[in-house]
Design an enzyme around this catalytic site. Sequence first.
Site, PDB file in Angstrom:
ATOM      1  N   GLY A  33       0.877  -1.207  -0.425  1.00  0.00           N
ATOM      2  CA  GLY A  33       0.273   0.082  -0.102  1.00  0.00           C
ATOM      3  C   GLY A  33       0.802   1.300  -0.453  1.00  0.00           C
ATOM      4  N   GLU A  34       0.355   2.190  -0.260  1.00  0.00           N
ATOM      5  CA  GLU A  34       0.434   3.604  -0.387  1.00  0.00           C
ATOM      6  C   GLU A  34      -0.062   4.788  -0.123  1.00  0.00           C
ATOM      7  OE1 GLU A  34       2.619   4.056  -3.986  1.00  0.00           O
ATOM      8  OE2 GLU A  34       4.200   5.868  -3.064  1.00  0.00           O
ATOM      9  N   GLY A  35       0.172   5.921   0.366  1.00  0.00           N
ATOM     10  CA  GLY A  35      -1.030   6.758   0.815  1.00  0.00           C
ATOM     11  C   GLY A  35       0.724   8.296   0.921  1.00  0.00           C
ATOM     12  N   THR A  36      -0.314   9.087   1.600  1.00  0.00           N
ATOM     13  CA  THR A  36      -0.068  10.067   2.395  1.00  0.00           C
ATOM     14  C   THR A  36       1.446  10.413   2.396  1.00  0.00           C
ATOM     15  OG1 THR A  36      -2.327  10.425   2.394  1.00  0.00           O
ATOM     16  CG2 THR A  36      -0.894  12.808   2.387  1.00  0.00           C
ATOM     17  N   GLY A  38       3.430   7.565   3.867  1.00  0.00           N
ATOM     18  CA  GLY A  38       4.312   6.378   3.403  1.00  0.00           C
ATOM     19  C   GLY A  38       3.720   5.547   3.111  1.00  0.00           C
ATOM     20  N   ASP A 155     -12.463   9.003  10.558  1.00  0.00           N
ATOM     21  CA  ASP A 155     -12.094   8.017   9.326  1.00  0.00           C
ATOM     22  C   ASP A 155     -12.333   6.799   8.906  1.00  0.00           C
ATOM     23  OD1 ASP A 155     -11.734   8.751   6.600  1.00  0.00           O
ATOM     24  OD2 ASP A 155      -9.372   8.006   6.858  1.00  0.00           O
TER      25      ASP A 155
END
EC number: 2.7.11.22
Lengths: 467, 253
Positions: A33-36, A38, A155
């Site tokens: 996974g990848e996000g804001t 890291g 969230d």
Amino acid sequence: MGDGSSTRSNSSNSSTSEKPEWLQQYNLVGKIGEGTYGLVFLARTKTPPKRPIAIKKFKQSKDGDGVSPTAIREIMLLREISHENVVKLVNVHINFADMSLYLAFDYAEYDLYEIIRHHRDKVGHPLNQYTVKSLLWQLLNGLNYLHSNWIIHRDLKPSNILVMGDGEEHGIVKIADFGLARIYQAPLKPLSDNGVVVTIWYRAPELLLGSKHYTSAVDMWAVGCIFAELLTLKPLFQGAEAKSSQNPFQVDQLDKIFKILGHPTVDKWPTLANLPHWQSDLQHIQAHKYDSAGLHNVVHLNMKSPAYDLLSKMLEYDPLKRITAPQALEHEYFRMDPLPGRNAFVASQPMEKNVNYPTRPVDTNTDFEGTTSINPPQAVAAGNVAGGHGMGNRSMPRPMVGHNMQRMQPQGVMAYNFPAQAGMNPSVPMQQRGMAQPHQQQQQQLRRKDPGMGMSGYAPPNKNRRL
Amino acid sequence: MASNFWTSTHYKELKDPEEINVVHPLDAQRGISVEDFRLIKLHMSNYISKLAQHIKIRQRVVATAVTYMRRVYTRKSLTEYEPRLVAPTCLYLACKAEESVVHAKILVFYIRKLYADEKFRYEIKDILEMEMKILEALEFYLVVFHPYRSLPEYLQDSGLNDTSMTHLTWGLVNDTYRMDLILTHPPYLITLACIYIASVYKEKDIKTWFEELSVDMNIVKNIAMEILDFYENHRMFTEERVHAAFNKLATSP
């Protein structure tokens, strides 16, 4: 744990350019996974039973302000909480070389986003009643724990609701991603102060209308939206996000809600009159007139059914009247057949054919630094709101599922607990860089000995150590 | 957690006073005594307050920062963890944890303003590196419960909630952070000890109120004695002695 004397880490040794020692206790499988903030990796502990671990890497914040407050908040909360339906933080590592933080979690193979998508796109029929009810009950059970500890998640969305794969905890729900979670007792600032909250599809009407003082009821609204989505395989209120200013008025999202639930009235929701957007944007809000409240039609539920009753109570406009997590757990829906179970996928009494869900795709070409080597990922299937283990958007190569990745083995739980392991194990031999090659399937199946390990060793409530 | 002290890491990490007053071997080699150790922690607590006043940081954040600093020194040496860097970094970290973020450059600006000595004029990168080391030393236990929280409730309940009592008790609670009490006692007992001292000082009889609380009054009185001892000895905490302690720290063994 908890003797406070066992920080074994050796920070001076880990600040070399070599792979830090703590990293050598894992075999990296790949990026998931990848996000804001890291990247998220899948790894396995090297010591048997080679437990799968999701490792979330927080990059140093770009503004020159060290560890991001989001990471601090998430670690701070995760270190205190322990519940079967909340994701378990097993370790935190510091990499002094690039000043990054790594959070190691028990790995969960599935999430509701992928499960729903699989049913919508591949299976062709909805989730069975037992699975829906079990997922919902466990989600509420975890939420009840959080709320009773004064934590609002803020969230909740399908991609943040994880479900464990094969093993002792098969089919158990884990609430993840506490980056936006807040302790709501005595905040120093209004809770709305630090910006965006909750993906708009799951955002409660009081937030959309600009409420400054909101409560745990915002999470219950999101659970209602998720419940409906489990039933229909479609997001219930799919508004188009306005992205103009810093915190724009989401008129389309409200419109989608009103279309299904009808307009709220001051009569039924007295504090509505005080909400900023209700006052200032009344014309906008009431541009369309919707008469028929058609929730039961959208979710195909009989208005007299307990399921509909529970759903409509979660989607109550007035947050003060909205059903709470403990109330929802007591609802008639959960007392009638099929009863909810611990393994949401497989009922203790077999009923319908079980669905085999796809495992999380793993990009095996990325190492812990996040640099990609050789073959770039192939196709990209970006989910709108996806992100396993709580990372923003997922943009992962899909077609690799077949050959390049492994099914998770049933895993035992072992003593990778704080604080005994809060650091590195200097005796582990050096591992080569780029350990991206797939492992051989491990055939041993280890039985989990003690499900109560970890951070659950709380002292009895009234114990007074001074006595 | 936030609601339940008894299941918190704060509770689990409470220490016996004997565990607190142990001088790290590295510091002992430099001739640091238990008294020196206490003085340096007191001095750095005051420094954190002063720094926070300049930046206009809330008292609760200051209390959290002081707690972090004191927790660090239950595990780490003054020699390896330079107090004049640890203290402002604890404030920096506490600001993040308490959601009142202060930028490192602002902190650095005020450190330079307050510390004349070139040697301790830290840069942003020093703060950021120490932040990581402190997180590690704290084992990422960041939630702190404070005696402030139960203070208004207790004052109201005991009928002592007039302005002068509120001021007095609030000030007493502030002063408890000049000691290690927050590491050794549940915060509500610290609150009660402060109310106890104030009630005796102001000659208010709330004996029956205390009796109805079902807390062990011996513990409350012991904490109160510790606080009074601190005030008693306060005259002896002179600048010269603080200097002398820091000078020991600066000499190689």
